[in-house]
Scaffold this motif. Structure first.
Motif, PDB file in Angstrom:
ATOM      1  N   GLN A  48      40.866  80.860  36.722  1.00  0.00           N
ATOM      2  CA  GLN A  48      39.922  79.720  36.959  1.00  0.00           C
ATOM      3  C   GLN A  48      40.970  78.175  36.769  1.00  0.00           C
ATOM      4  O   GLN A  48      41.618  78.026  35.644  1.00  0.00           O
ATOM      5  N   ALA A  49      40.610  77.522  37.565  1.00  0.00           N
ATOM      6  CA  ALA A  49      41.469  76.239  37.487  1.00  0.00           C
ATOM      7  C   ALA A  49      41.223  75.341  36.085  1.00  0.00           C
ATOM      8  O   ALA A  49      41.731  75.005  35.728  1.00  0.00           O
ATOM      9  N   ASP A  50      39.631  75.524  35.813  1.00  0.00           N
ATOM     10  CA  ASP A  50      39.284  74.656  34.790  1.00  0.00           C
ATOM     11  C   ASP A  50      39.912  75.081  33.377  1.00  0.00           C
ATOM     12  O   ASP A  50      40.159  74.226  32.545  1.00  0.00           O
ATOM     13  N   VAL A  51      40.193  76.311  33.402  1.00  0.00           N
ATOM     14  CA  VAL A  51      40.835  76.798  32.135  1.00  0.00           C
ATOM     15  C   VAL A  51      42.081  76.527  31.993  1.00  0.00           C
ATOM     16  O   VAL A  51      42.517  75.971  30.781  1.00  0.00           O
ATOM     17  N   SER A  52      43.028  76.321  32.788  1.00  0.00           N
ATOM     18  CA  SER A  52      44.296  75.693  32.511  1.00  0.00           C
ATOM     19  C   SER A  52      44.278  74.109  32.227  1.00  0.00           C
ATOM     20  O   SER A  52      44.916  73.540  31.352  1.00  0.00           O
ATOM     21  N   LYS A  53      43.348  73.647  33.112  1.00  0.00           N
ATOM     22  CA  LYS A  53      43.023  72.073  32.675  1.00  0.00           C
ATOM     23  C   LYS A  53      42.461  71.865  31.342  1.00  0.00           C
ATOM     24  O   LYS A  53      43.171  71.014  30.430  1.00  0.00           O
ATOM     25  N   PHE A  54      41.740  72.746  30.732  1.00  0.00           N
ATOM     26  CA  PHE A  54      41.142  72.425  29.525  1.00  0.00           C
ATOM     27  C   PHE A  54      42.222  72.780  28.419  1.00  0.00           C
ATOM     28  O   PHE A  54      42.373  72.217  27.437  1.00  0.00           O
ATOM     29  N   MET A  55      43.170  73.846  28.673  1.00  0.00           N
ATOM     30  CA  MET A  55      44.154  74.306  27.902  1.00  0.00           C
ATOM     31  C   MET A  55      45.104  72.957  27.750  1.00  0.00           C
ATOM     32  O   MET A  55      45.434  72.635  26.482  1.00  0.00           O
ATOM     33  N   GLU A  56      45.272  72.394  28.875  1.00  0.00           N
ATOM     34  CA  GLU A  56      46.272  71.408  28.698  1.00  0.00           C
ATOM     35  C   GLU A  56      45.971  70.204  28.178  1.00  0.00           C
ATOM     36  O   GLU A  56      46.633  69.341  27.491  1.00  0.00           O
ATOM     37  N   ASN A  57      44.518  69.810  28.293  1.00  0.00           N
ATOM     38  CA  ASN A  57      43.724  68.712  27.689  1.00  0.00           C
ATOM     39  C   ASN A  57      43.367  68.978  26.452  1.00  0.00           C
ATOM     40  O   ASN A  57      42.276  67.943  25.850  1.00  0.00           O
ATOM     41  N   TYR A  58      43.456  70.276  26.052  1.00  0.00           N
ATOM     42  CA  TYR A  58      43.030  70.375  24.597  1.00  0.00           C
ATOM     43  C   TYR A  58      41.368  70.296  24.330  1.00  0.00           C
ATOM     44  O   TYR A  58      40.892  70.073  23.564  1.00  0.00           O
ATOM     45  N   LYS A  59      40.687  70.569  25.569  1.00  0.00           N
ATOM     46  CA  LYS A  59      39.092  70.604  25.442  1.00  0.00           C
ATOM     47  C   LYS A  59      38.965  72.101  24.972  1.00  0.00           C
ATOM     48  O   LYS A  59      38.344  72.801  25.799  1.00  0.00           O
ATOM     49  N   LEU A  60      38.792  72.169  23.678  1.00  0.00           N
ATOM     50  CA  LEU A  60      38.595  73.298  22.947  1.00  0.00           C
ATOM     51  C   LEU A  60      37.260  73.860  22.992  1.00  0.00           C
ATOM     52  O   LEU A  60      36.884  75.190  23.349  1.00  0.00           O
ATOM     53  N   ASN A  61      36.268  73.046  22.909  1.00  0.00           N
ATOM     54  CA  ASN A  61      34.687  73.327  23.135  1.00  0.00           C
ATOM     55  C   ASN A  61      34.414  73.966  24.429  1.00  0.00           C
ATOM     56  O   ASN A  61      33.778  74.951  24.700  1.00  0.00           O
ATOM     57  N   SER A  62      35.238  73.557  25.443  1.00  0.00           N
ATOM     58  CA  SER A  62      34.870  73.937  26.902  1.00  0.00           C
ATOM     59  C   SER A  62      35.594  75.032  27.228  1.00  0.00           C
ATOM     60  O   SER A  62      35.072  76.051  27.531  1.00  0.00           O
ATOM     61  N   LEU A  63      36.691  75.657  26.391  1.00  0.00           N
ATOM     62  CA  LEU A  63      37.244  76.826  26.491  1.00  0.00           C
ATOM     63  C   LEU A  63      36.474  77.873  25.683  1.00  0.00           C
ATOM     64  O   LEU A  63      36.082  79.131  26.331  1.00  0.00           O
ATOM     65  N   SER A  64      36.036  77.670  24.519  1.00  0.00           N
ATOM     66  CA  SER A  64      35.196  78.534  23.928  1.00  0.00           C
ATOM     67  C   SER A  64      33.905  78.842  24.698  1.00  0.00           C
ATOM     68  O   SER A  64      33.423  79.992  24.430  1.00  0.00           O
ATOM     69  N   TYR A  65      33.280  77.724  25.259  1.00  0.00           N
ATOM     70  CA  TYR A  65      32.245  77.943  26.064  1.00  0.00           C
ATOM     71  C   TYR A  65      32.535  79.174  27.341  1.00  0.00           C
ATOM     72  O   TYR A  65      31.704  79.941  27.582  1.00  0.00           O
ATOM     73  N   ILE A  66      33.694  79.134  27.831  1.00  0.00           N
ATOM     74  CA  ILE A  66      33.960  79.972  28.986  1.00  0.00           C
ATOM     75  C   ILE A  66      33.950  81.305  28.283  1.00  0.00           C
ATOM     76  O   ILE A  66      33.542  82.369  29.183  1.00  0.00           O
ATOM     77  N   VAL A  67      34.609  81.476  27.263  1.00  0.00           N
ATOM     78  CA  VAL A  67      34.640  82.841  26.661  1.00  0.00           C
ATOM     79  C   VAL A  67      33.308  83.414  26.313  1.00  0.00           C
ATOM     80  O   VAL A  67      32.836  84.597  26.621  1.00  0.00           O
ATOM     81  N   ARG A  68      32.594  82.596  25.879  1.00  0.00           N
ATOM     82  CA  ARG A  68      31.062  82.720  25.494  1.00  0.00           C
ATOM     83  C   ARG A  68      30.363  83.288  26.677  1.00  0.00           C
ATOM     84  O   ARG A  68      29.401  84.192  26.494  1.00  0.00           O
ATOM     85  N   LYS A  69      30.698  82.878  27.696  1.00  0.00           N
ATOM     86  CA  LYS A  69      29.782  83.085  29.109  1.00  0.00           C
ATOM     87  C   LYS A  69      30.386  84.382  29.238  1.00  0.00           C
ATOM     88  O   LYS A  69      29.464  85.523  29.929  1.00  0.00           O
ATOM     89  N   ALA A  70      31.528  84.890  29.173  1.00  0.00           N
ATOM     90  CA  ALA A  70      32.329  86.074  29.450  1.00  0.00           C
ATOM     91  C   ALA A  70      31.500  87.044  28.623  1.00  0.00           C
ATOM     92  O   ALA A  70      31.425  88.148  29.025  1.00  0.00           O
ATOM     93  N   ASN A  71      31.361  86.552  27.409  1.00  0.00           N
ATOM     94  CA  ASN A  71      30.719  87.702  26.338  1.00  0.00           C
ATOM     95  C   ASN A  71      29.381  87.980  26.709  1.00  0.00           C
ATOM     96  O   ASN A  71      29.038  89.315  26.585  1.00  0.00           O
ATOM     97  N   GLU A  72      28.604  87.332  27.545  1.00  0.00           N
ATOM     98  CA  GLU A  72      27.192  87.493  28.097  1.00  0.00           C
ATOM     99  C   GLU A  72      27.119  88.630  29.049  1.00  0.00           C
ATOM    100  O   GLU A  72      26.222  89.227  29.298  1.00  0.00           O
TER     101      GLU A  72
END
Length: 330
Positions: free
Chosen positions: A83-107
């Motif tokens: 996902q394009a957003d994942v690499s952008k969130f990692m590069e910009n240290y948007k950690l809450n957004s990364l955590s949200y992505i994993v939380r959605k995968a958990n669902e």
């Protein structure tokens, strides 16, 4: 009353004939019984051999279900990492957004925990949230050390060369600290070790350079759904063992039996499967057991499929009774 010679001869002949007939009857009966005993032994061997073939087949199906279990996690890792957003969130240290992505995968139900690491192996974020740092090599050594993913990441970071986007999967045994860090203690029964299927992959930026990696996983502990479905279809019982104790099972009724050290050692020392007798609170099972291999190799766990011994004995007795009726009718 006095008998004549003729009558005495007739009487002697009848007595001798009766004795001969009785002797022949005894011999025939003995031979029939001997044949029945021999056939009964052969029938017992054939029935047990067929039972062992059956459970070996069911064991293969159980292994396939675990492989599919791994594949679902691997698919989720590939999907998120690309996902394009994942690499952008990692590069910009948007950690809450990364955590949200994993939380959605958990669902989706396919994963229970996820961790984003940087190239040095430090945690960026995780779900559920970890209370402290995780020893990367200790928990994911099979995936990220010794020329596997972590080695690729470090060499790529040092040389600036593009990193490969490959996924590695394994079945690991997280320690108690790992389970506690993620607040997943309720997923691991007291007195048993954790067993989890995990997948890891590289996260690349827009220039196809590695910027970190993602690990997703799900515990096998208590994950009975695939085994319950197999039990309904095959009527066999199934279990996965770690250090002799079942971490998940279905079909044993009185509870999954423990695996003796002798059986564990026999399974570990064999390339194939071992037939064993398992005691489920007095109910004996004939089982076929094998090492639980993952896509990266042996996990150290054991997987078994079995049928009640009474079922095999009932089939043997039924065949012997049928054979006896044939002899009687003859």
């Amino acid at each position: 009353m006095r008998f004549g010679l003729k009558q005495k001869m007739v009487s002697s002949f009848v007595s001798a004939a009766a004795a001969i007939i009785l002797l022949i009857g005894l011999v025939v009966t003995w031979k029939l019984n001997e044949g029945t005993d021999n056939n009964a032994t052969r029938i017992a061997d054939v029935v047990r051999t067929n039972a062992e073939k059956r459970i070996r087949g069911h064991l293969k199906i159980a292994k396939i279900s675990i492989s599919q279990f791994e594949s679902k996690i691997s698919s989720q890792v590939d999907l998120l990492a690309k996902q394009a957003d994942v690499s952008k969130f990692m590069e910009n240290y948007k950690l809450n957004s990364l955590s949200y992505i994993v939380r959605k995968a958990n669902e989706t139900g396919d994963v229970e925990f996820g961790i984003f690491f940087d190239l040095e192996g430090d945690i960026l974020t995780s779900f559920p949230e970890s209370q402290r740092e995780i020893n990367l090599d200790q928990q994911f050594g099979e995936l990220v050390s010794g020329g596997a993913l972590r080695g690729v990441f470090k060499s790529s970071a040092a040389t600036g060369a593009p990193g490969p986007s490959e996924t590695k999967s394994s079945i690991i045994r997280p320690d108690a600290a790992f389970v506690e860090n993620f607040g997943l203690n309720e997923r691991v029964a007291e007195g048993t070790d954790a067993l989890a299927a995990v997948s890891a992959t590289v996260v690349l930026n827009d220039y196809q350079e590695p910027i970190g990696f993602l690990v997703l996983g799900k515990f096998l502990n208590g994950y009975t759904a695939p085994f319950e479905q197999l039990n309904k279809v095959t009527e066999s019982a199934f279990a996965i063992y770690v250090d002799g104790k079942a971490v998940t099972s279905a079909g044993f009724g009185a509870g999954a039996p423990e695996l003796s050290r002798n059986i564990e050692e026999a399974v570990a020392g064999s390339a194939g499967e071992q037939v064993a007798s398992l005691d489920s609170n007095g109910a004996m099972f004939i089982a076929s057991c094998a090492p639980l291999a993952s896509k990266s190799g042996n996990s150290g766990a054991v997987i078994c499929a079995g049928v009640p011994e009474t079922e095999v004995l009932s089939a043997q007795n039924g065949m012997v009774s049928y054979l006896s009726l044939i002899h009687i009718s003859e």
